[in-house]
Design a protein around this motif. Structure first.
Motif, short mmCIF file in Angstrom:
data_model
loop_
_atom_site.label_atom_id
_atom_site.label_comp_id
_atom_site.label_asym_id
_atom_site.label_seq_id
_atom_site.Cartn_x
_atom_site.Cartn_y
_atom_site.Cartn_z
N SER A 143 -22.19 -44.24 0.02
CA SER A 143 -23.26 -43.55 -0.42
C SER A 143 -22.87 -42.27 -1.11
O SER A 143 -22.12 -41.57 -0.30
N ALA A 144 -22.74 -42.13 -2.27
CA ALA A 144 -22.43 -41.17 -3.21
C ALA A 144 -22.69 -39.78 -2.36
O ALA A 144 -21.96 -38.67 -2.07
N GLY A 145 -24.10 -39.44 -2.31
CA GLY A 145 -24.85 -38.41 -1.61
C GLY A 145 -24.62 -38.26 -0.21
O GLY A 145 -25.07 -37.19 0.50
N GLY A 146 -24.38 -39.34 0.42
CA GLY A 146 -24.19 -39.52 1.88
C GLY A 146 -25.52 -39.46 2.78
O GLY A 146 -25.56 -39.54 3.84
N THR A 147 -26.58 -39.53 1.88
CA THR A 147 -28.08 -39.44 2.61
C THR A 147 -28.81 -41.01 2.58
O THR A 147 -29.84 -40.94 3.24
N THR A 148 -28.43 -41.68 1.97
CA THR A 148 -28.97 -43.01 1.53
C THR A 148 -29.53 -43.67 2.98
O THR A 148 -28.90 -44.09 3.84
N PRO A 149 -30.57 -43.65 3.18
CA PRO A 149 -31.39 -44.43 4.67
C PRO A 149 -30.91 -45.87 4.87
O PRO A 149 -30.59 -46.15 6.13
N PHE A 150 -30.93 -46.59 3.82
CA PHE A 150 -30.50 -47.90 3.85
C PHE A 150 -29.06 -48.17 4.38
O PHE A 150 -28.64 -48.67 5.20
N VAL A 151 -28.11 -47.11 3.94
CA VAL A 151 -26.72 -47.06 4.51
C VAL A 151 -26.92 -46.83 5.62
O VAL A 151 -25.83 -47.08 6.64
N HIS A 152 -27.49 -45.45 6.20
CA HIS A 152 -27.50 -44.97 7.53
C HIS A 152 -27.81 -46.06 8.62
O HIS A 152 -27.14 -46.33 9.77
N GLY A 153 -28.93 -46.83 8.21
CA GLY A 153 -29.36 -47.81 8.93
C GLY A 153 -28.33 -48.79 9.36
O GLY A 153 -28.29 -49.40 10.33
N ALA A 154 -27.75 -49.17 8.11
CA ALA A 154 -26.73 -50.39 8.45
C ALA A 154 -25.52 -49.93 9.22
O ALA A 154 -24.96 -50.90 10.22
N ILE A 155 -24.96 -48.82 9.08
CA ILE A 155 -23.92 -48.41 9.76
C ILE A 155 -24.35 -48.11 11.21
O ILE A 155 -23.75 -48.58 12.07
N GLN A 156 -25.43 -47.73 11.44
CA GLN A 156 -25.86 -47.51 13.05
C GLN A 156 -25.96 -48.86 13.73
O GLN A 156 -25.78 -49.13 14.66
N SER A 157 -26.65 -49.85 12.74
CA SER A 157 -26.78 -51.21 13.31
C SER A 157 -25.39 -51.91 13.61
O SER A 157 -25.27 -52.55 14.75
N ALA A 158 -24.44 -51.62 12.60
CA ALA A 158 -23.25 -52.19 12.71
C ALA A 158 -22.39 -51.76 14.05
O ALA A 158 -21.60 -52.63 14.64
N ARG A 159 -22.68 -50.42 14.22
CA ARG A 159 -21.99 -49.76 15.42
C ARG A 159 -22.48 -50.29 16.51
O ARG A 159 -21.70 -50.66 17.61
N GLY A 160 -23.72 -50.71 16.52
CA GLY A 160 -24.41 -51.15 17.97
C GLY A 160 -23.94 -52.48 17.99
O GLY A 160 -24.00 -52.94 19.27
N ARG A 161 -23.28 -53.04 17.12
CA ARG A 161 -22.96 -54.79 17.33
C ARG A 161 -21.31 -54.66 17.61
O ARG A 161 -20.96 -55.61 17.54
N GLY A 162 -20.71 -53.56 17.64
CA GLY A 162 -19.22 -53.28 17.95
C GLY A 162 -18.49 -53.44 16.77
O GLY A 162 -17.22 -53.51 16.84
N ALA A 163 -19.18 -53.51 15.48
CA ALA A 163 -18.13 -53.61 14.23
C ALA A 163 -17.55 -52.19 13.84
O ALA A 163 -18.11 -51.16 14.24
N THR A 164 -16.45 -52.37 13.20
CA THR A 164 -15.71 -51.18 12.74
C THR A 164 -16.66 -50.76 11.50
O THR A 164 -16.79 -51.66 10.65
N THR A 165 -16.72 -49.30 11.55
CA THR A 165 -17.56 -48.92 10.49
C THR A 165 -16.76 -47.83 9.72
O THR A 165 -16.10 -46.99 10.05
#
Length: 306
Positions: A143-165
């Motif tokens: 995310s160039a500007g770092g604010t993209t909700p789609f990316v935020h949601g993906a990273i949070q979900s991936a962290r919840g599943r134990g993936a490396t983010t």
């Protein structure tokens, strides 16, 4: 951190003082301006060298243990991730699911604007769930500007599943923070065309992805020297490249190299191992498998046994 909907403070949205007369420049002046501004991408990559190296090491380790690499983003960022993922199978002969690109809006967003689809963090979370991402996988949010909700949601979900983010953004962490295992900031400053992050931000992101994916494949044994010995021989151009590699790395003429390539099942790596060891195809394949596809390690092991 300010509200994600308030983006005016972001470095990627600010006005570049060097291009305020952009609409008054001659074509040559415009080219020169772009050239000067694009030089900042090299500085940004150098400044992030440690983090990029960590991304390579972390990802290579995960993939060697059965994990997968996912790029996820929206708009230009998403397209760049999909592009890098799509290049891995023909370049390194990887299975299509090993490196995957996820873009908000799906395949249709690759050819037409779909920036409105980036605003739901639940869509990013759903994309992670649909691919059954686990603790073995690596998810790179772009995310160039770092604010993209789609990316935020993906990273949070991936962290919840134990993936490396991993996060890749072009704004300082103090402007936008995201909880990720590795935070890569590529600071290139305001764009020549204010807010158009397909420019410097897009260029530096492509550079970073080039470095990460190539570095990972080097560590996975997909490269010998600086040759793409795992190239998929799927057309005339790639067959010619394969033959030139065989000729360059052996004493074979083109006709003999062609015969060897066919005997190996059109695998440059296997052809080289067969030539250097004198082993048959099946024996060479077995030796290569013992060393997890690493040609240099397989050759070295054979030489020690002689």
């Amino acid at each position: 951190m300010k509200n994600l909907e308030e983006r005016g403070h972001l470095l990627t949205e600010q006005i570049n003082p060097n291009s305020q007369n952009l609409d008054q420049l001659s074509s040559l002046e415009l080219v020169d301006l772009f050239n000067r501004e694009d030089a900042q991408t090299l500085v940004a990559i150098a400044s992030a060298r440690t983090e990029l190296a960590q991304a390579i090491n972390t990802t290579a380790s995960a993939l060697s243990q059965g994990g997968r690499l996912f790029y996820i983003g929206a708009g230009t960022s998403g397209r760049l991730g999909v592009l890098d993922a799509a290049e891995c199978p023909p370049t390194f002969c990887t299975p299509p699911d090993l490196v995957q690109g996820i873009i908000a809006g799906g395949a249709g967003a690759l050819i037409r604007s779909s920036e409105d689809l980036e605003d739901k963090d639940e869509d990013g979370a759903n994309a992670i769930a649909q691919r059954h991402i686990t603790n073995l996988d690596v998810v790179v949010g772009i995310s160039a500007g770092g604010t993209t909700p789609f990316v935020h949601g993906a990273i949070q979900s991936a962290r919840g599943r134990g993936a490396t983010t991993i996060l890749i953004a072009c704004v300082p962490a103090e402007q936008v923070s995201i909880e990720a295992d590795l935070d890569i900031r590529l600071i290139v400053g305001p764009e020549v065309l204010a807010g158009s992050t397909r420019l410097k931000a897009g260029t530096v992101t492509k550079m970073a992805l080039n470095i990460i994916s190539t570095g990972v494949m080097v560590q996975l044994g997909k490269v010998y020297g600086n040759r793409m010995v795992d190239v998929a021989v799927t057309n005339k151009k790639l067959r010619d490249r394969a033959l030139r590699m065989l000729q360059d790395l052996t004493d074979l003429n083109r006709e003999d190299a062609s015969y060897l390539l066919e005997q190996s099942g059109r695998s440059v790596k296997l052809a080289l191992l067969m030539h250097w060891t004198g082993l048959e195809r099946e024996q060479s394949a077995s030796l290569l498998a013992e060393h997890h596809g690493n040609l240099r390690a397989a050759v070295s092991s054979y030489q020690k046994q002689e």
